[in-house]
Every structure is written in structure tokens, then in C-alpha cells.
Design a protein around this motif. Structure first.
Motif: not given
Ligand SMILES: Cc1cc2nc3c(=O)[nH]c(=O)nc-3n(C[C@H](O)[C@H](O)[C@H](O)COP(=O)(O)OP(=O)(O)OC[C@H]3O[C@@H](n4cnc5c(N)ncnc54)[C@H](O)[C@@H]3O)c2cc1C
Ligand code: FES
Length: 279
Positions: A44-46, A63-66, A70-73, A214-217
Motif C-alpha cells: 500500500g501507499e503511505r 485520527i479523523v479522515y475523509l 483507495k487508501s482511505t477506503a 496538505n501537500s502530497i507526501m
Molecule cells: C500533513 C498532512 C496531514 C493530513 N491530514 C489529514 C487528516 O487529518 N484527515 C484527512 O482526511 N486527510 C488528511 N490529509 C490528506 C490525506 O493524506 C489524503 O486525503 C489521503 O492521502 C488520500 O489518499 P487516498 O488514497 O484515499 O486518495 P487518493 O485517490 O490517492 O487521493 C485523493 C486526494 O488526496 C490527496 N492525497 C493523495 N495521496 C496523498 C499523499 N500521499 N499525501 C498527501 N495528500 C495525498 C490528493 O489531494 C489527492 O488528489 C493530510 C495530508 C497531509 C499532507
């Protein structure tokens, strides 16, 4: 067991959840503004998520997430008693908190949860915390009761007027700054357009404005360069130099563009996840 989900609560069914995770080492060290990076399985991705609260005595973090992709699902598919493969943290620089007077803490959407931890830190430092929270409608507002329990002022805006002021958080911030010239700092956590609008609103008042980017990390420890942002014309790594920066200096246009960089791949990955899981 470390990384076990001790409690799961669906704050907004099908959209936003809160997890209390057994993580004693992180709970002992985490400060407001810190985040963790989670990995659900070995391929999985980080993903970075802000620490919304800690209980060092119980050894837990919240933690609270939206659910976005894929990863949040995948995270959402876990329940109480399940273990998360990796929970890495605390990461990032903690919020700069000391006694400064009145602080306006602005939270939008899921960002309200992250803002809650920062507001709590300012309250503990003896500051007068004005919480300003906004959502599209009343049923999407998070952490209202939690903020009410320690903030002397909690101002609410909803886009549809179902609760509090009908309009945007920036209307409330501008009104509060007009009536009180002693505000020492404004902190904003939420969607990028909201943080950008807050910085625009506070600029004429000359008040210090901090935003949490909330930059890509990817690695979260300053090695990969994925989280590059431009602040005051200089390249910064949000994971180690931030995630909080001076809102007046952030290049929000570049940040928005970089957040969209992987949209096609993210959409394919989410579609494949749904097909594989029959949802
Ligand atoms: C320092 C920091 C703190 C965060 N805190 C929260 C939080 O408390 N709650 C919350 O719901 N979300 C938070 N986010 C955003 C969260 O990391 C992304 O919503 C999550 O990575 C989405 O992954 P996905 O595979 O579900 O969605 P994907 O389909 O992969 O991505 C959907 C969107 O999520 C963002 N995203 C995807 N991958 C990453 C990544 N590796 N790093 C940052 N953003 C990404 C992009 O904007 C992307 O377009 C935070 C981001 C950062 C950088
Ligand atoms: S996420 Fe890799 S350098 Fe910041």
C-alpha cells in the motif's frame, strides 16, 4: 497491541470516521500540528493524517479522515480490534505555541479535527481561543461539542445556513478582526482554497496567519521531495519544514497544481479497488 484500532466512530456515515489507535510511543511524544503516516498493507501507499488528539496516559492517538480514494477506503474497511500495518510518527514540526493572547483557530471540513488539537494547545498555553468552523451544512460539522468544551467562543458558518452564519468562515474571521484589533494570530486548517481565502482575508489586518499545508507526501522525513512547496520564493519540504507555514508567503497556485498531479492514477486505483471489492 500497538497499531490496534481501539475505537471507531463514523462521524459522517460513509464519509468521515474517527479512529482511536493504540500507539503509546507516538502518544507520549506527539504535539499539536504533528501528523502520522499510515500504511494499510505491505504493497500500500503511505498516507499522511494529522493527529487530532492524544491521550498519553492511555497511550492512544486519534485520527479523523475523509474517505477520498483507495487508501482511505482501505482504512475505512478496518474496524475495532483490527491492526494497521504501519503507524509512523509523530512527524512534522509541532505548532509554535506560547502565550500570546487571542488566537483565532479556523477549521474547514475534515480540517476541523486537526485544528482542534492546535486549539487545545493554545488553550492550555493560556491563550483566549476563538474557534471558527465551517462546513457545507450542519450535519457535516465536526468537533463542535469538543471545541465548545474548552473554547470561550465557537463561531460557526454553514454554506446553506442550516447552522450559525450562512456563508463562509472568512466572513466570521473578517468580522472578528474588525471588532478586535488585539488578535495575535490566526491559524487555518482545511481545504486549500479555504486556507488561501483566510490568508487573503487577514492580509489587510496585518495579523500573523499560519496555514497547515496538505501537500502530497510519500516518506514524510525529507528524503523524497514529493512534498515540495514554495514559501516566500524558497522551496520547502512540508514534511520537515512544515506542515505549517506563513499563509501570506505560500504559493497556493503551485500547491493546487501539485495536488492534482496524480489525479488520473488515483481515479484508476480507486476504480480498481471498487471492482475488486464488489462495491
Ligand atoms: C500533513 C498532512 C496531514 C493530513 N491530514 C489529514 C487528516 O487529518 N484527515 C484527512 O482526511 N486527510 C488528511 N490529509 C490528506 C490525506 O493524506 C489524503 O486525503 C489521503 O492521502 C488520500 O489518499 P487516498 O488514497 O484515499 O486518495 P487518493 O485517490 O490517492 O487521493 C485523493 C486526494 O488526496 C490527496 N492525497 C493523495 N495521496 C496523498 C499523499 N500521499 N499525501 C498527501 N495528500 C495525498 C490528493 O489531494 C489527492 O488528489 C493530510 C495530508 C497531509 C499532507
Ligand atoms: S514527503 Fe518526502 S520529502 Fe517530504
Amino acid at each position: 497491541m500497538p497499531n490496534t484500532i481501539l475505537k471507531k466512530e463514523q462521524l459522517i456515515p460513509g464519509q468521515t470516521s474517527k479512529l482511536v489507535i493504540d500507539a503509546p510511543h507516538i502518544a507520549a511524544k506527539a504535539r499539536p500540528g504533528n501528523f502520522v503516516i499510515l500504511r494499510m498493507d505491505e504493497h500500500g501507499e503511505r498516507i499522511p493524517l494529522t493527529i487530532a488528539d492524544t491521550d498519553p496516559d492511555a497511550g492512544t492517538i486519534t485520527i479523523v479522515y475523509l474517505v477520498l480514494g483507495k487508501s482511505t477506503a482501505l482504512l475505512e474497511s478496518l474496524g475495532q480490534g483490527d491492526e494497521i500495518l504501519d503507524v509512523c510518527g509523530p512527524l512534522g514540526r509541532a505548532t509554535d505555541i506560547h502565550k500570546i493572547g487571542t488566537v483565532i483557530c479556523v477549521g474547514g471540513g475534515t480540517g476541523i479535527a486537526a485544528m482542534h488539537h492546535i486549539a487545545k494547545g493554545h488553550h492550555r498555553a493560556g491563550n483566549h481561543v476563538v474557534a471558527v468552523i465551517g462546513a457545507r451544512s450542519k450535519d457535516l460539522l465536526l468537533f463542535y461539542d469538543e471545541l465548545k468544551s474548552f473554547c470561550p467562543e465557537v463561531l460557526v458558518s454553514t454554506d446553506d445556513g442550516s447552522f450559525g452564519h450562512k456563508g463562509l468562515v472568512t466572513d466570521l474571521v473578517a468580522a472578528r478582526l474588525e471588532e478586535d484589533k488585539s488578535v495575535a494570530e490566526v491559524v487555518a486548517v482545511g481545504p486549500v482554497p479555504m486556507m488561501e481565502a483566510v490568508a487573503r482575508t487577514t492580509k489587510p489586518f496585518g495579523v500573523k496567519t499560519t496555514v497547515s499545508l496538505n501537500s502530497i507526501m510519500v516518506d514524510g522525513i525529507g528524503m523524497c521531495g514529493a512534498c515540495r512547496v514554495t514559501v516566500g520564493g524558497e522551496t520547502k519540504f512540508a514534511c520537515v519544514d512544515g506542515p505549517e507555514f506563513d499563509g501570506q508567503l505560500v504559493d497556493f497556485t503551485e500547491l493546487r497544481q501539485r495536488l492534482c498531479a496524480f489525479k488520473p492514477q488515483e481515479a484508476i486505483s480507486y476504480k480498481e479497488y471498487h471492482e475488486r471489492h464488489g462495491r
